[in-house]
Write a protein that holds these residues in place. Structure first.
Motif, PDB file in Angstrom:
ATOM      1  N   GLY A 181      27.477  51.797  35.606  1.00  0.00           N
ATOM      2  CA  GLY A 181      27.567  52.074  34.184  1.00  0.00           C
ATOM      3  C   GLY A 181      27.657  50.870  33.280  1.00  0.00           C
ATOM      4  N   HIS A 182      27.302  49.678  33.814  1.00  0.00           N
ATOM      5  CA  HIS A 182      27.293  48.507  32.943  1.00  0.00           C
ATOM      6  C   HIS A 182      26.171  47.563  33.350  1.00  0.00           C
ATOM      7  CE1 HIS A 182      28.870  45.745  29.932  1.00  0.00           C
ATOM      8  NE2 HIS A 182      29.658  46.742  29.541  1.00  0.00           N
ATOM      9  N   TRP A 183      26.022  46.501  32.574  1.00  0.00           N
ATOM     10  CA  TRP A 183      24.922  45.553  32.765  1.00  0.00           C
ATOM     11  C   TRP A 183      25.390  44.101  32.705  1.00  0.00           C
ATOM     12  CZ3 TRP A 183      26.133  48.638  28.749  1.00  0.00           C
ATOM     13  CH2 TRP A 183      26.505  48.019  27.562  1.00  0.00           C
ATOM     14  N   GLY A 184      26.578  43.894  32.121  1.00  0.00           N
ATOM     15  CA  GLY A 184      27.053  42.533  31.920  1.00  0.00           C
ATOM     16  C   GLY A 184      28.114  42.127  32.920  1.00  0.00           C
ATOM     17  N   VAL A 185      28.489  40.855  32.832  1.00  0.00           N
ATOM     18  CA  VAL A 185      29.559  40.317  33.674  1.00  0.00           C
ATOM     19  C   VAL A 185      30.536  39.546  32.783  1.00  0.00           C
ATOM     20  CG1 VAL A 185      28.191  40.162  35.782  1.00  0.00           C
ATOM     21  CG2 VAL A 185      28.193  38.240  34.198  1.00  0.00           C
ATOM     22  N   PRO A 186      31.790  39.491  33.241  1.00  0.00           N
ATOM     23  CA  PRO A 186      32.331  40.083  34.460  1.00  0.00           C
ATOM     24  C   PRO A 186      32.585  41.585  34.291  1.00  0.00           C
ATOM     25  CG  PRO A 186      34.088  39.007  33.235  1.00  0.00           C
ATOM     26  CD  PRO A 186      32.816  38.714  32.485  1.00  0.00           C
ATOM     27  N   THR A 187      32.188  42.326  35.300  1.00  0.00           N
ATOM     28  CA  THR A 187      32.502  43.749  35.354  1.00  0.00           C
ATOM     29  C   THR A 187      33.193  44.054  36.675  1.00  0.00           C
ATOM     30  OG1 THR A 187      30.734  44.502  33.877  1.00  0.00           O
ATOM     31  CG2 THR A 187      31.553  46.088  35.471  1.00  0.00           C
ATOM     32  N   PHE A 188      34.299  44.757  36.598  1.00  0.00           N
ATOM     33  CA  PHE A 188      35.012  45.235  37.776  1.00  0.00           C
ATOM     34  C   PHE A 188      34.734  46.724  37.907  1.00  0.00           C
ATOM     35  CE2 PHE A 188      37.288  41.766  35.821  1.00  0.00           C
ATOM     36  CZ  PHE A 188      37.504  40.900  36.876  1.00  0.00           C
ATOM     37  N   VAL A 189      34.603  47.183  39.141  1.00  0.00           N
ATOM     38  CA  VAL A 189      34.369  48.604  39.378  1.00  0.00           C
ATOM     39  C   VAL A 189      35.359  49.087  40.426  1.00  0.00           C
ATOM     40  CG1 VAL A 189      32.735  50.369  40.126  1.00  0.00           C
ATOM     41  CG2 VAL A 189      31.927  48.419  38.775  1.00  0.00           C
ATOM     42  N   PHE A 190      36.133  50.090  40.048  1.00  0.00           N
ATOM     43  CA  PHE A 190      37.096  50.706  40.967  1.00  0.00           C
ATOM     44  C   PHE A 190      36.821  52.197  41.022  1.00  0.00           C
ATOM     45  CE2 PHE A 190      41.289  52.864  41.429  1.00  0.00           C
ATOM     46  CZ  PHE A 190      41.502  52.548  42.769  1.00  0.00           C
ATOM     47  N   GLN A 191      36.491  52.666  42.206  1.00  0.00           N
ATOM     48  CA  GLN A 191      36.198  54.080  42.430  1.00  0.00           C
ATOM     49  C   GLN A 191      35.204  54.619  41.393  1.00  0.00           C
ATOM     50  OE1 GLN A 191      39.742  56.414  43.067  1.00  0.00           O
ATOM     51  NE2 GLN A 191      40.342  55.217  44.846  1.00  0.00           N
ATOM     52  N   LEU A 204      42.299  47.348  34.654  1.00  0.00           N
ATOM     53  CA  LEU A 204      41.883  47.559  36.043  1.00  0.00           C
ATOM     54  C   LEU A 204      43.089  47.750  36.947  1.00  0.00           C
ATOM     55  CD1 LEU A 204      39.834  47.415  38.464  1.00  0.00           C
ATOM     56  CD2 LEU A 204      40.184  44.922  38.398  1.00  0.00           C
ATOM     57  N   PHE A 205      44.065  46.857  36.831  1.00  0.00           N
ATOM     58  CA  PHE A 205      45.236  46.953  37.711  1.00  0.00           C
ATOM     59  C   PHE A 205      46.108  48.154  37.347  1.00  0.00           C
ATOM     60  CE2 PHE A 205      43.784  43.019  39.283  1.00  0.00           C
ATOM     61  CZ  PHE A 205      44.440  42.779  40.477  1.00  0.00           C
ATOM     62  N   TRP A 206      46.162  48.511  36.082  1.00  0.00           N
ATOM     63  CA  TRP A 206      46.860  49.738  35.682  1.00  0.00           C
ATOM     64  C   TRP A 206      46.238  50.949  36.356  1.00  0.00           C
ATOM     65  CZ3 TRP A 206      44.258  53.428  32.614  1.00  0.00           C
ATOM     66  CH2 TRP A 206      45.036  54.521  32.231  1.00  0.00           C
ATOM     67  N   ARG A 207      44.907  50.999  36.353  1.00  0.00           N
ATOM     68  CA  ARG A 207      44.222  52.125  36.989  1.00  0.00           C
ATOM     69  C   ARG A 207      44.492  52.128  38.496  1.00  0.00           C
ATOM     70  NH1 ARG A 207      43.120  56.308  34.878  1.00  0.00           N
ATOM     71  NH2 ARG A 207      41.300  55.814  33.578  1.00  0.00           N
ATOM     72  N   MET A 208      44.419  50.977  39.130  1.00  0.00           N
ATOM     73  CA  MET A 208      44.657  50.924  40.574  1.00  0.00           C
ATOM     74  C   MET A 208      46.094  51.297  40.914  1.00  0.00           C
ATOM     75  SD  MET A 208      42.319  47.819  42.116  1.00  0.00           S
ATOM     76  CE  MET A 208      42.964  46.516  41.084  1.00  0.00           C
ATOM     77  N   LYS A 209      47.041  50.916  40.058  1.00  0.00           N
ATOM     78  CA  LYS A 209      48.436  51.298  40.299  1.00  0.00           C
ATOM     79  C   LYS A 209      48.608  52.806  40.252  1.00  0.00           C
ATOM     80  CE  LYS A 209      50.477  46.931  38.835  1.00  0.00           C
ATOM     81  NZ  LYS A 209      51.200  46.182  37.757  1.00  0.00           N
ATOM     82  N   SER A 210      47.815  53.473  39.411  1.00  0.00           N
ATOM     83  CA  SER A 210      47.890  54.930  39.349  1.00  0.00           C
ATOM     84  C   SER A 210      47.357  55.566  40.625  1.00  0.00           C
ATOM     85  CB  SER A 210      47.098  55.450  38.141  1.00  0.00           C
ATOM     86  OG  SER A 210      45.699  55.378  38.349  1.00  0.00           O
ATOM     87  N   HIS A 211      46.633  54.753  41.418  1.00  0.00           N
ATOM     88  CA  HIS A 211      46.131  55.223  42.707  1.00  0.00           C
ATOM     89  C   HIS A 211      46.926  54.637  43.880  1.00  0.00           C
ATOM     90  CE1 HIS A 211      42.347  57.356  41.527  1.00  0.00           C
ATOM     91  NE2 HIS A 211      42.564  56.682  40.421  1.00  0.00           N
ATOM     92  N   GLY A 212      48.070  54.068  43.577  1.00  0.00           N
ATOM     93  CA  GLY A 212      48.948  53.616  44.644  1.00  0.00           C
ATOM     94  C   GLY A 212      48.947  52.138  44.959  1.00  0.00           C
ATOM     95  N   LEU A 213      48.334  51.319  44.113  1.00  0.00           N
ATOM     96  CA  LEU A 213      48.347  49.874  44.344  1.00  0.00           C
ATOM     97  C   LEU A 213      49.776  49.362  44.438  1.00  0.00           C
ATOM     98  CD1 LEU A 213      46.762  47.154  44.522  1.00  0.00           C
ATOM     99  CD2 LEU A 213      47.028  47.010  42.037  1.00  0.00           C
ATOM    100  N   GLN A 214      50.037  48.570  45.461  1.00  0.00           N
ATOM    101  CA  GLN A 214      51.377  48.053  45.697  1.00  0.00           C
ATOM    102  C   GLN A 214      51.402  46.540  45.570  1.00  0.00           C
ATOM    103  OE1 GLN A 214      54.135  50.048  46.417  1.00  0.00           O
ATOM    104  NE2 GLN A 214      52.721  51.730  45.966  1.00  0.00           N
ATOM    105  N   ARG A 215      52.530  46.025  45.096  1.00  0.00           N
ATOM    106  CA  ARG A 215      52.748  44.584  45.103  1.00  0.00           C
ATOM    107  C   ARG A 215      53.053  44.153  46.528  1.00  0.00           C
ATOM    108  NH1 ARG A 215      53.388  42.360  39.972  1.00  0.00           N
ATOM    109  NH2 ARG A 215      54.161  40.460  40.944  1.00  0.00           N
ATOM    110  N   MET A 216      52.693  42.920  46.849  1.00  0.00           N
ATOM    111  CA  MET A 216      52.972  42.379  48.171  1.00  0.00           C
ATOM    112  C   MET A 216      54.470  42.103  48.295  1.00  0.00           C
ATOM    113  SD  MET A 216      50.025  42.267  49.685  1.00  0.00           S
ATOM    114  CE  MET A 216      50.115  41.071  51.014  1.00  0.00           C
TER     115      MET A 216
END
Length: 219
Positions: A181-191, A204-216
């Protein structure tokens, strides 16, 4: 479970470089895999792109990227030489592009090894942090590559032997960028969801946290 996101990246894009630097600590601090996927810049992917753009764009991008880098305390200077062979007065882009072809194919070779993020982290600062004039000369790139465990001479030889293999990887990345859904950079794609711009890393990290992203763990 380690979450993964694609990072569509160009060595000519100042915003890609800024995003790369901003990502470093995030990647270290989180259980995440960032799959850097090199693409050619718009100047190569879209013939006549700059001719059709607003003439104010180039000046504004130079202003904005410099201040964004200053605000984030990121060492920054436009590469010398430009990785794209282009007359910045007429905006004509040369049909011969030895620098960006080499850099992008090298990153594609690193992508084959599953280590393209490490490669870009080693190579991009040589172009963009202002410490080198003539990044394409001498052993600047080979030493940077070696610091990340890459044999630049061997990679170059593999690319010369079968350039179409690496062009296919780059083309696949470009196709997947468009499909997301994009053409330019930088573009990140998650799911399947695109996040365009160095200023969308928080989202991006907010969205990943909603899917269970954990801090090390700090232990």
């Amino acid at each position: 479970m380690t979450l993964a996101a694609d990072f569509f990246f160009s060595f000519r894009s100042p915003y890609s470089y800024i995003a790369l630097v901003k990502l470093r600590d995030r990647v270290k601090d989180h259980d995440v895999a960032i799959r850097l996927r090199p693409v050619y810049p718009m100047a190569v992917r879209v013939p006549g792109f700059f001719k059709r753009s607003n003439p104010l764009m180039v000046k504004y991008v130079a202003l904005d990227t410099t201040r964004v880098a200053q605000q984030a305390d990121i060492p920054f200077h436009f590469p010398r030489p430009d990785p794209i062979v282009q007359d910045m007065e007429s905006l004509d882009v040369s049909p011969e592009q030895p620098y960006i072809h080499r850099l992008t194919r090298l990153a594609a070779a690193a992508q084959l090894e599953g280590r393209s993020l490490a490669f870009a982290n080693a190579i991009a600062p040589v172009l963009w942090d202002g410490s080198v004039i003539g990044w394409n000369e001498g052993d600047h790139l080979s030493r940077a590559a070696a610091s990340a465990g890459f044999d630049l001479e061997a990679l170059d030889a593999a690319i010369v032997a079968a350039p179409e293999r690496y062009e296919a990887i780059i083309k696949g990345n470009e196709n997947d960028l468009g499909a997301a859904g994009h053409w330019g950079v930088p573009t990140f794609v998650f799911q399947g969801e695109p996040f365009f711009g160095q200023d969308r890393i928080d989202a991006l990290f907010w969205r990943m946290k909603s899917h269970g992203l954990q801090r090390m763990s700090s232990e």
